[in-house]
Write a protein that holds these residues in place. Sequence first.
Motif, mmCIF file in Angstrom:
data_model
loop_
_atom_site.group_PDB
_atom_site.id
_atom_site.type_symbol
_atom_site.label_atom_id
_atom_site.label_comp_id
_atom_site.label_asym_id
_atom_site.label_seq_id
_atom_site.Cartn_x
_atom_site.Cartn_y
_atom_site.Cartn_z
ATOM 1 N N VAL A 176 4.186 28.799 -28.269
ATOM 2 C CA VAL A 176 3.659 27.591 -28.909
ATOM 3 C C VAL A 176 2.855 27.944 -30.158
ATOM 4 N N GLY A 177 3.287 27.418 -31.295
ATOM 5 C CA GLY A 177 2.587 27.622 -32.557
ATOM 6 C C GLY A 177 1.854 26.377 -33.001
ATOM 7 N N ASP A 178 1.391 26.384 -34.258
ATOM 8 C CA ASP A 178 0.620 25.244 -34.768
ATOM 9 C C ASP A 178 1.230 24.670 -36.046
ATOM 10 N N ALA A 205 2.689 35.447 -36.243
ATOM 11 C CA ALA A 205 2.032 36.056 -35.074
ATOM 12 C C ALA A 205 2.945 36.034 -33.847
ATOM 13 N N LEU A 206 3.588 34.906 -33.595
ATOM 14 C CA LEU A 206 4.501 34.800 -32.458
ATOM 15 C C LEU A 206 5.771 35.603 -32.718
ATOM 16 N N GLY A 207 6.189 35.671 -33.979
ATOM 17 C CA GLY A 207 7.378 36.419 -34.339
ATOM 18 C C GLY A 207 7.235 37.907 -34.076
ATOM 19 N N LEU A 265 9.588 30.673 -41.379
ATOM 20 C CA LEU A 265 9.273 31.573 -42.478
ATOM 21 C C LEU A 265 8.430 32.754 -41.990
ATOM 22 N N GLY A 266 7.431 32.471 -41.173
ATOM 23 C CA GLY A 266 6.608 33.548 -40.609
ATOM 24 C C GLY A 266 7.410 34.462 -39.704
ATOM 25 N N LEU A 267 8.321 33.874 -38.924
ATOM 26 C CA LEU A 267 9.178 34.670 -38.048
ATOM 27 C C LEU A 267 10.057 35.617 -38.855
ATOM 28 N N LEU A 268 10.630 35.141 -39.949
ATOM 29 C CA LEU A 268 11.489 35.985 -40.781
ATOM 30 C C LEU A 268 10.723 37.206 -41.292
ATOM 31 N N ARG A 269 9.490 37.010 -41.672
ATOM 32 C CA ARG A 269 8.684 38.144 -42.147
ATOM 33 C C ARG A 269 8.429 39.131 -41.016
ATOM 34 N N ALA A 270 8.096 38.623 -39.833
ATOM 35 C CA ALA A 270 7.828 39.511 -38.699
ATOM 36 C C ALA A 270 9.064 40.326 -38.334
#
Length: 364
Positions: free
Chosen positions: A244-246, A254-256, A277-282
């Motif tokens: 669960v993200g925000d 962080a979740l990624g 977008l954050g997941l792709l970076r992770a």
Amino acid sequence: MPRSTTDGGAAGHDPGETGRTRSRRNFAGSRPVMDDVARLAGVSKQTVSRVLNNHPAVRAETREAVLEVMRTLGYRPSRSARSLASGRTRMLGVISFDAARYGPASTLTAINTAAQTAGYLVSSIALDTADRDTVVQAVDRLSAEGADGIIAIAPQRPVATALAQARPDTPLVMLDNGLGDGTPVVSSDFTAGARLATRHLLDLGHPTVWHIAGPTGWTSADRRAASWRETLRDVGAHVHEPLVGDWSADSGYALGRRLAARPDVTAVFVSNDQMALGLLRALHEAGRRVPDDVSVVGYDDIPEAAHLLPPLTTIRTDFPEIGRRALRLLLTQLDDPEDAGEGVEREPVIPVELIVRDSTGAAR
């Protein structure tokens, strides 16, 4: 010595000058008012008022004659004149929450544009919290400003609950959450969107699909998560607990990082594009290639989605249509409150679309 007149022209006027042209010249230096329009058009002031408010009882030829006089005189009705004539302020209120995000911002822009086209101004209030007192204060403020009607962008259940308790006397349209009392509500097809995203990944051969969900209590997040879960169960795929993200890219990152550390993760459905977008970076930092190692589907189709590396497969939400439909429902209530429900879909669900780009591919 006074100049003589010909062809019935008045002394001192050009013989070729029409009565309406002379009238406009006579108003140079003073602003024409509704009485002037009525006198020159040969109609009553009430008829001019009806033309201003697009009343259907005015004959077409009469309407055109009045409009022609308005153009000739350069008459521009003031907002106060319109209000007195129609009993309305021609101002609409919008209550929004988290208005900086792409979805609410796009919807609000569409409402403003459609309202302007219809001759209305919009007063909007952006809420930071969803508690009852804050919502009540927003409703009271819009009512004090004389809003003819209110559109509430209510993505969280508590906002809808608070609005139900603070029920304004003016016509109301809800977005995302209904009040359960017949109040019109416009929403996107969250269930179909999540199903499209999950089925797309399963059809590519992935054994299951992980999910980064939006915050609990948001209708869009909850319905997407429920549809994702149901789609996996329908095909007998394993259902992992959603992360669960925000809604932010930071939370997606962080979740990624947690997902990137698991070699069994090959497909992820993310509840919005910012978290994707954050997941792709992770995934990139962990050396997990997209889509070779992990396929990713986002949601919303933000303008930047097509320009990410790789371009993001996502679910397109028609936010402009949501805003236009909400305004249409509100104006229907204002124009004909007795028959507002006749032949009008009071709970339209706006379709979504799967946009396939380069972030998804066949499972290895």
